[in-house]
Design a protein around this motif. Structure first.
Motif, PDB file in Angstrom:
ATOM      1  N   THR A 390     -98.635  84.479 -32.663  1.00  0.00           N
ATOM      2  CA  THR A 390     -99.364  83.592 -31.749  1.00  0.00           C
ATOM      3  C   THR A 390     -98.488  82.403 -31.349  1.00  0.00           C
ATOM      4  O   THR A 390     -97.508  82.076 -32.033  1.00  0.00           O
ATOM      5  CB  THR A 390    -100.639  83.035 -32.412  1.00  0.00           C
ATOM      6  OG1 THR A 390    -100.243  82.206 -33.517  1.00  0.00           O
ATOM      7  CG2 THR A 390    -101.553  84.143 -32.903  1.00  0.00           C
ATOM      8  N   GLU A 391     -98.893  81.751 -30.278  1.00  0.00           N
ATOM      9  CA  GLU A 391     -98.173  80.551 -29.847  1.00  0.00           C
ATOM     10  C   GLU A 391     -98.311  79.460 -30.907  1.00  0.00           C
ATOM     11  O   GLU A 391     -97.373  78.700 -31.154  1.00  0.00           O
ATOM     12  CB  GLU A 391     -98.713  80.089 -28.495  1.00  0.00           C
ATOM     13  CG  GLU A 391     -98.449  81.141 -27.440  1.00  0.00           C
ATOM     14  CD  GLU A 391     -98.765  80.697 -26.024  1.00  0.00           C
ATOM     15  OE1 GLU A 391     -99.347  79.615 -25.854  1.00  0.00           O
ATOM     16  OE2 GLU A 391     -98.412  81.452 -25.116  1.00  0.00           O
ATOM     17  N   ALA A 392     -99.468  79.397 -31.552  1.00  0.00           N
ATOM     18  CA  ALA A 392     -99.679  78.390 -32.602  1.00  0.00           C
ATOM     19  C   ALA A 392     -98.701  78.625 -33.758  1.00  0.00           C
ATOM     20  O   ALA A 392     -98.190  77.666 -34.360  1.00  0.00           O
ATOM     21  CB  ALA A 392    -101.119  78.443 -33.103  1.00  0.00           C
ATOM     22  N   GLU A 393     -98.418  79.883 -34.054  1.00  0.00           N
ATOM     23  CA  GLU A 393     -97.452  80.173 -35.123  1.00  0.00           C
ATOM     24  C   GLU A 393     -96.058  79.707 -34.726  1.00  0.00           C
ATOM     25  O   GLU A 393     -95.304  79.174 -35.560  1.00  0.00           O
ATOM     26  CB  GLU A 393     -97.436  81.674 -35.430  1.00  0.00           C
ATOM     27  CG  GLU A 393     -98.649  82.142 -36.203  1.00  0.00           C
ATOM     28  CD  GLU A 393     -98.548  83.624 -36.531  1.00  0.00           C
ATOM     29  OE1 GLU A 393     -98.706  83.974 -37.712  1.00  0.00           O
ATOM     30  OE2 GLU A 393     -98.304  84.431 -35.617  1.00  0.00           O
ATOM     31  N   VAL A 394     -95.717  79.937 -33.462  1.00  0.00           N
ATOM     32  CA  VAL A 394     -94.404  79.475 -32.993  1.00  0.00           C
ATOM     33  C   VAL A 394     -94.334  77.957 -33.120  1.00  0.00           C
ATOM     34  O   VAL A 394     -93.312  77.400 -33.558  1.00  0.00           O
ATOM     35  CB  VAL A 394     -94.141  79.945 -31.540  1.00  0.00           C
ATOM     36  CG1 VAL A 394     -92.878  79.293 -30.967  1.00  0.00           C
ATOM     37  CG2 VAL A 394     -94.025  81.464 -31.490  1.00  0.00           C
ATOM     38  N   ASP A 395     -95.440  77.275 -32.802  1.00  0.00           N
ATOM     39  CA  ASP A 395     -95.455  75.805 -32.913  1.00  0.00           C
ATOM     40  C   ASP A 395     -95.323  75.352 -34.366  1.00  0.00           C
ATOM     41  O   ASP A 395     -94.622  74.375 -34.653  1.00  0.00           O
ATOM     42  CB  ASP A 395     -96.745  75.245 -32.294  1.00  0.00           C
ATOM     43  CG  ASP A 395     -96.755  75.419 -30.776  1.00  0.00           C
ATOM     44  OD1 ASP A 395     -95.677  75.725 -30.212  1.00  0.00           O
ATOM     45  OD2 ASP A 395     -97.830  75.275 -30.171  1.00  0.00           O
ATOM     46  N   THR A 396     -95.977  76.051 -35.277  1.00  0.00           N
ATOM     47  CA  THR A 396     -95.845  75.730 -36.707  1.00  0.00           C
ATOM     48  C   THR A 396     -94.385  75.842 -37.134  1.00  0.00           C
ATOM     49  O   THR A 396     -93.841  74.978 -37.837  1.00  0.00           O
ATOM     50  CB  THR A 396     -96.708  76.690 -37.560  1.00  0.00           C
ATOM     51  OG1 THR A 396     -98.058  76.574 -37.126  1.00  0.00           O
ATOM     52  CG2 THR A 396     -96.595  76.407 -39.034  1.00  0.00           C
ATOM     53  N   PHE A 397     -93.761  76.921 -36.677  1.00  0.00           N
ATOM     54  CA  PHE A 397     -92.344  77.155 -36.966  1.00  0.00           C
ATOM     55  C   PHE A 397     -91.486  76.026 -36.393  1.00  0.00           C
ATOM     56  O   PHE A 397     -90.634  75.452 -37.086  1.00  0.00           O
ATOM     57  CB  PHE A 397     -91.956  78.524 -36.380  1.00  0.00           C
ATOM     58  CG  PHE A 397     -90.508  78.708 -36.067  1.00  0.00           C
ATOM     59  CD1 PHE A 397     -89.576  78.892 -37.080  1.00  0.00           C
ATOM     60  CD2 PHE A 397     -90.060  78.716 -34.746  1.00  0.00           C
ATOM     61  CE1 PHE A 397     -88.229  79.063 -36.786  1.00  0.00           C
ATOM     62  CE2 PHE A 397     -88.722  78.888 -34.443  1.00  0.00           C
ATOM     63  CZ  PHE A 397     -87.802  79.054 -35.462  1.00  0.00           C
ATOM     64  N   LEU A 398     -91.733  75.663 -35.132  1.00  0.00           N
ATOM     65  CA  LEU A 398     -90.924  74.621 -34.482  1.00  0.00           C
ATOM     66  C   LEU A 398     -91.110  73.270 -35.181  1.00  0.00           C
ATOM     67  O   LEU A 398     -90.128  72.543 -35.408  1.00  0.00           O
ATOM     68  CB  LEU A 398     -91.293  74.512 -33.000  1.00  0.00           C
ATOM     69  CG  LEU A 398     -90.895  75.719 -32.125  1.00  0.00           C
ATOM     70  CD1 LEU A 398     -91.548  75.617 -30.745  1.00  0.00           C
ATOM     71  CD2 LEU A 398     -89.373  75.828 -31.996  1.00  0.00           C
ATOM     72  N   ASP A 399     -92.347  72.952 -35.545  1.00  0.00           N
ATOM     73  CA  ASP A 399     -92.606  71.693 -36.257  1.00  0.00           C
ATOM     74  C   ASP A 399     -91.825  71.664 -37.565  1.00  0.00           C
ATOM     75  O   ASP A 399     -91.256  70.633 -37.946  1.00  0.00           O
ATOM     76  CB  ASP A 399     -94.107  71.545 -36.580  1.00  0.00           C
ATOM     77  CG  ASP A 399     -94.905  71.169 -35.334  1.00  0.00           C
ATOM     78  OD1 ASP A 399     -94.279  70.798 -34.325  1.00  0.00           O
ATOM     79  OD2 ASP A 399     -96.151  71.272 -35.386  1.00  0.00           O
TER      80      ASP A 399
END
Ligand code: PMP
Length: 412
Positions: A390-399
């Motif tokens: 998910t996009e939220a997972e990508v954001d978690t990764f980026l954070d």
């Protein structure tokens, strides 16, 4: 076809409910091995519970049923790559398929001193070492197409390298480090122009792109089941009819013969000629379930979803200070797979830092040492998405990545 709904997709994967140290698992290591939907787990178990027995032998009912399921699986997986079942050889994976091809060419005496084998600088070791061995045993010369700074292949060099001496051109459809889709048609044109055989490593494209291997122009191609949401221990080699027919078996033994005397043997036609010994039957059946499962989703919508993930991941990484991307280009089609270095922090430390936040990535050389050397690195961090990301997972990764340098005190 179902409309694409990532939450519905995720619900098919029991493992995605896992927590790591109290954090929801963010699995960004699908390029190493993919997760398995329930349909695949069920198919393997169901086969073993209801139909398990030896195929192509035995007069009993179960043997007939197992044979039918096994050969139906071949039809399904062949269709997945646009091919006929006779063109699909079961292997234990891409590595076995590539060793089969290189070994068989060697047995057939198809390479001699002065001949050349061309690979790329971006090979996974599985599409490099078998050719090194073949070259060493035949006196052929192994050459490589360089990778440019942006991660694309140096096609001008390719045009110079591929010539009258070239017998084989082997290359990845998508590099497992760069995520860049290579120009298959152009490489095929160069190889065909000199009568060289083309071998495509489709490991990293098969999970993400619709494949039509016969139309691609290549002569042979390999992929692994475990990277397309199927089981371990199963993969396939695809080849054109006349190419498979021209190759001798690499592995010999039971199940691949017509008549055997104490002195010699006659072989079955392809694909059985290349399938000596007991085959991974339940795995083949489950791999067919995996490609059927993939086929239930709107392919274009899934591809668009993954393209969004790719963009989000790469642009997000670009905006973080001290990150160096491998294969950072907008000039080529890509899959959602990105390798990078965090300046001043060892890849293994980055991996552990991310793991402590539930984010699973790959660290190391990803079986591509020459490519890392080309970029002056010994290791990198690789994040790779799948249809369930998910996009939220990508954001978690980026954070999490954004916090790495501060944590290790290299910000100053
Ligand atoms: N080629 C590429 C591009 C890969 O990514 C991999 C797996 N990492 C392989 C070949 C080898 O596949 P397997 O280990 O499944 O045989």
């Amino acid at each position: 076809t179902l409309p694409f709904d990532v939450d519905a997709v995720r619900a098919d994967f029991p493992i995605l409910e896992t927590e790591v140290d109290g954090h929801p698992l963010v699995y960004l290591d699908s390029a190493a091995t993919s997760q398995k939907p329930r349909a695949v787990l069920d198919a393997e178990r169901d086969f073993l519970e209801r139909a398990n027995s030896a195929v192509h032998r035995g007069a009993h009912t179960l043997a007939a049923e197992a044979t039918e399921l096994f050969e139906d699986a071949r039809v399904t997986v062949a269709e997945f790559v646009g091919a006929e079942p006779e063109q699909l050889v079961w292997t234990s994976g891409a590595t076995a398929g590539l060793n089969l091809v290189a070994g068989s060419l060697g047995y057939a005496g198809r390479l001699r001193e002065g001949d050349e084998i061309v690979v790329t600088e971006a090979e996974h070791h599985a599409n490099l070492i078998p050719w090194q061995e073949l070259a060493a045993r035949t006196g052929a010369r192994l050459r490589h197409i360089p990778v440019l700074h942006d991660g694309t292949l140096d096609m001008r060099a390719a045009a110079d390298l591929i010539g009258a001496r070239t017998k084989v051109v082997a290359f990845p459809h998508v590099s497992n480090v760069l995520g860049i889709v290579n120009p298959v048609a152009k490489l095929v044109t160069l190889a065909r122009g000199v009568g060289a055989l083309t071998v495509l490593d489709a490991c990293q494209s098969a999970p993400h792109l619709a494949l039509d291997l016969p139309a691609s122009g290549v002569d042979l191609a390999v992929f692994s089941g475990h990277k397309i949401h199927g089981p371990y221990g199963i993969g396939a080699l695809w080849g054109r009819d006349e190419v498979l027919e021209s190759l001798p078996p690499f592995t010999t033994g039971g199940s691949m013969i017509t008549t055997v005397t104490l002195d010699e043997a006659e072989y079955l036609p392809p694909p059985q000629r290349f399938e000596a010994g007991t085959q991974p039957v339940s795995q083949a059946v489950a791999l067919a379930a995996a490609v059927r499962w993939l086929g239930e989703h709107d392919v274009d919508a899934a591809r668009a979803h993954e393209a969004e993930l790719e963009k989000r991941m790469r642009e997000g990484l670009r905006s973080i200070a001290g990150i160096r991307l491998l294969g950072d280009t907008d000039a080529a089609e890509r899959v959602a797979l990105q390798a990078f270095e965090v300046e001043g922090v060892h890849a293994h430390d980055v991996g552990q830092f991310l793991d402590a936040r539930g984010v699973a990535v790959r660290v190391g050389h990803h079986c591509a040492q020459p490519l890392h050397r080309r970029f002056g690195m010994t290791a990198s961090v690789r994040a790779s998405a799948a249809i369930h990301t998910t996009e939220a997972e990508v954001d978690t990764f980026l954070d999490a990545v954004a916090g790495v340098r501060g944590f290790f005190g290299v910000d100053a």
